[in-house]
Scaffold this active site. Structure first.
Site, PDB file in Angstrom:
ATOM      1  N   ASN A 145       0.827  -1.204   0.000  1.00  0.00           N
ATOM      2  CA  ASN A 145       0.000   0.000   0.000  1.00  0.00           C
ATOM      3  C   ASN A 145       0.865   1.260   0.000  1.00  0.00           C
ATOM      4  O   ASN A 145       1.059   1.887  -1.035  1.00  0.00           O
ATOM      5  CB  ASN A 145      -0.948  -0.025   1.207  1.00  0.00           C
ATOM      6  CG  ASN A 145      -2.008   1.045   1.128  1.00  0.00           C
ATOM      7  OD1 ASN A 145      -1.873   2.029   0.411  1.00  0.00           O
ATOM      8  ND2 ASN A 145      -3.085   0.870   1.867  1.00  0.00           N
ATOM      9  N   ASP A 146       1.422   1.602   1.145  1.00  0.00           N
ATOM     10  CA  ASP A 146       2.158   2.859   1.239  1.00  0.00           C
ATOM     11  C   ASP A 146       3.335   2.943   0.264  1.00  0.00           C
ATOM     12  O   ASP A 146       3.675   4.020  -0.199  1.00  0.00           O
ATOM     13  CB  ASP A 146       2.671   3.052   2.673  1.00  0.00           C
ATOM     14  CG  ASP A 146       1.526   3.283   3.642  1.00  0.00           C
ATOM     15  OD1 ASP A 146       0.469   3.747   3.199  1.00  0.00           O
ATOM     16  OD2 ASP A 146       1.700   2.981   4.839  1.00  0.00           O
ATOM     17  N   VAL A 147       3.937   1.800  -0.048  1.00  0.00           N
ATOM     18  CA  VAL A 147       5.151   1.821  -0.877  1.00  0.00           C
ATOM     19  C   VAL A 147       4.842   2.107  -2.347  1.00  0.00           C
ATOM     20  O   VAL A 147       5.751   2.239  -3.147  1.00  0.00           O
ATOM     21  CB  VAL A 147       5.934   0.492  -0.778  1.00  0.00           C
ATOM     22  CG1 VAL A 147       6.379   0.270   0.649  1.00  0.00           C
ATOM     23  CG2 VAL A 147       5.131  -0.677  -1.291  1.00  0.00           C
TER      24      VAL A 147
END
Lengths: 458, 95
Positions: free
Chosen positions: A384-386
């Site tokens: 997700n965040d990456v």
């Protein structure tokens, strides 16, 4: 010291360094750990002939059998997803051992050279911190309820700083007082040092744990090196300091990959940003498995971005099966790994390796980021965040500046995700709202199964 | 040990650790952390020496704890590192 013993210790130290060096390449890595293992066995066996070892032979053997036996069993059984916390645990044990060595030496209250005494106390301090801190890190990653999340209260940094000053002051007092320190002072020193390790680790959130574990690994190395000096043991000095410096470098590399200065991790400020976050425009668009299967099967190049969510869903084996299907159709498939994918840098590679994915189709961020522009499909599973482009664009975002995988540059993006919620960090992912992005909802393993069966029918 | 020799050892060992790690690819970071974790399991040697000359109950007890913990560090570190590295395979089919 006996010449014979010295030679064995020297051999062990050389084997450790050569072993670590071999671990620098996936081709020779396996041999590296075996060499280091041989060094350890040699050093352990010859220590029975050490001139200072005159008594308690039975206790030594029982101790090795108990500690080694438990570690052997747990080490063989632990799942690959749980590897980071096991490493933390074993590391903490080493730190505890170094502190216990210092404790015995100090309990004896024999005359020591002042440098020796100072290093004994210093090793005791960092060994104790590594021990209790690693136990907390283990508990957090293991998901023990009371420890989860960042545990914070008012004035915490000040209280911790105060505690540290007290511990350091007491340590200095013990180190400089010759044999004049009392047993109660010594006991209190160890108790407070252990307490400091706990207090220092509690406020740090699970996402930052890899950096902390790596830091404690370096701490233990240093503690072992210092106690090696106290015991006049060059093998411990060399091995300990090699690990201490290697661990420090590794900690820096990890912190850099996460775009978080180490000080920031330790005195955490995660999420405390000022200003408004950018508004998201557009909407999430769903896709069904058959369409996703077609999209990939007729693509020329697919890049898969796995995240920890994939490992939690135990989907890596299915993803590899799907990859093989695609390869048979002539599709080029590559895996792109973000440095902090998984619970620890390199953890995702271990999980993929377990599923049988060969390491030469796995690429890290720098190697693959340019290739997204030429990819037909980027399949994001459990990450997700990456892949959140906000890290490039929004200075107010807590992840601003973190290097990300440029999945959004691919012609099409498919995101496999359980539901619509935000990620681990609670940050809205702008990629999911992009025009070229489609959401494939469902459990990772079930989705992978559907994709495989749909591809077979094509 | 002569103080200055010890400083030499500390500094040179520090450089060695830095050099050895600086060339490691990211894919091996986890096994490598685990491997270096194993290497400081050498603390077992020190724990044995301490217990091997411990007198009285307190010293024996703390020394024994040191040996148990150190053995756990060494054995556990080896087992998990070996398990991880064993899995790394190339598609070219070398073992």
């Amino acid at each position: 010291m006996n010449l014979f013993v010295e030679i064995f210790y020297l051999a062990a130290a050389v084997l450790f360094i050569l072993g670590l060096k071999q671990m620098a390449s996936p081709v020779t890595a396996r041999r590296g750990i075996v060499w280091a293992g041989i060094g350890m066995v040699l050093a352990t066996l010859i220590t029975f002939a050490h001139p200072h070892v005159n008594t308690n032979y039975l206790l030594i053997i029982i101790g090795i059998a108990v500690g080694g036996g438990i570690a052997w069993k747990t080490g063989k059984e632990v799942a690959m997803t749980d590897m980071p916390q096991m490493i933390a645990l074993y590391n903490g044990m080493g730190g505890g051992a170094a502190a216990a060595i210092a404790a015995v030496e100090l309990i004896k209250q024999h005359e020591m050279d002042s440098t020796v005494q100072l290093l004994a106390v210093f090793g005791a301090l960092i060994g104790s911190v590594a021990f209790s801190g690693s136990l907390i890190a283990f508990g957090k990653l293991q998901g023990i309820k009371q420890l989860r999340g960042a545990f914070r209260f008012k004035n915490q940094q000040r209280i911790n700083a105060g505690l540290f000053i007290v511990v350091a002051w007491m340590g200095l007092g013990i180190a400089t007082s010759g044999t004049d320190y009392g047993m109660f002072t010594l006991f209190l020193f160890f108790a407070l040092a252990l307490a400091f390790g706990v207090m220092m680790t509690l406020p740090i959130g699970g996402a930052d744990m890899p950096v902390v574990i790596s830091l404690y690994n370096a701490f233990t190395g240093l503690a072992v090196g210092f106690e090696g000096y106290v015991l006049d043991n060059p093998a411990m000095m060399i091995a300990g300091i090699v690990v201490g410096s290697a661990g420090t470098l590794l900690t820096q590399l990890m912190a850099k990959a996460m775009n978080r200065p180490i000080t920031n991790v330790l005195f955490s400020n995660f999420g405390e940003t000022t200003g408004e976050a950018q508004e998201v425009s557009g909407s999430m668009k769903a896709i069904e498995a058959p369409d996703a299967a077609i999209m990939m099967a007729f693509a020329e190049k697919v890049i898969i971005i796995p995240g920890y969510g994939m490992a939690v869903a135990q989907a890596q084996h299915k993803i590899w099966e799907m990859t093989k299907q695609l390869q048979e159709r002539g599709v080029t498939v590559k895996f792109a790994i973000h440095p902090v994918a998984g619970r620890m840098p390199g953890h995702m590679n271990v999980l993929l390796a377990e599923a049988g994915v060969p390491y030469d189709i796995i690429y890290d961020l720098d190697e693959i980021n340019e290739e997204f522009r030429t990819a037909d499909v980027a399949l994001v599973i459990g990450a997700n965040d990456v892949v959140n482009p906000i890290a490039r664009t929004d200075p107010n975002s807590p992840i601003y500046g973190m290097p990300i995988l440029n999945a959004d540059y691919a012609k099409n993006v498919i995101v496999v995700k359980r539901g619509q919620g935000a990620g681990f960090s609670g940050i809205e992912n702008h990629l999911f709202f992009a025009d070229n992005c489609r959401m494939l909802y469902g459990d990772g393993q079930a989705v992978a199964n559907e994709l495989i069966s749909n591809m077979k029918e094509l | 040990m002569e103080g200055f020799i010890a400083i030499y050892i500390f500094i040179l060992a520090g450089f060695v650790g830095y050099e050895v790690i600086s060339k490691v690819p990211v894919i091996l970071h986890t096994p490598l952390m685990s491997g270096s974790n194993f290497v400081h399991g050498i603390v077992l040697v020190g724990a044995m020496v301490v217990l091997g000359q411990a007198e009285g109950f307190t010293e024996q007890l703390v020394g024994f704890i040191a040996v148990v913990l150190a053995a756990g560090n060494a054995v556990g570190g080896y087992v998990v590192t070996e398990r991880m590295l064993e899995m790394f395979k190339s598609s070219k089919g070398d073992k």
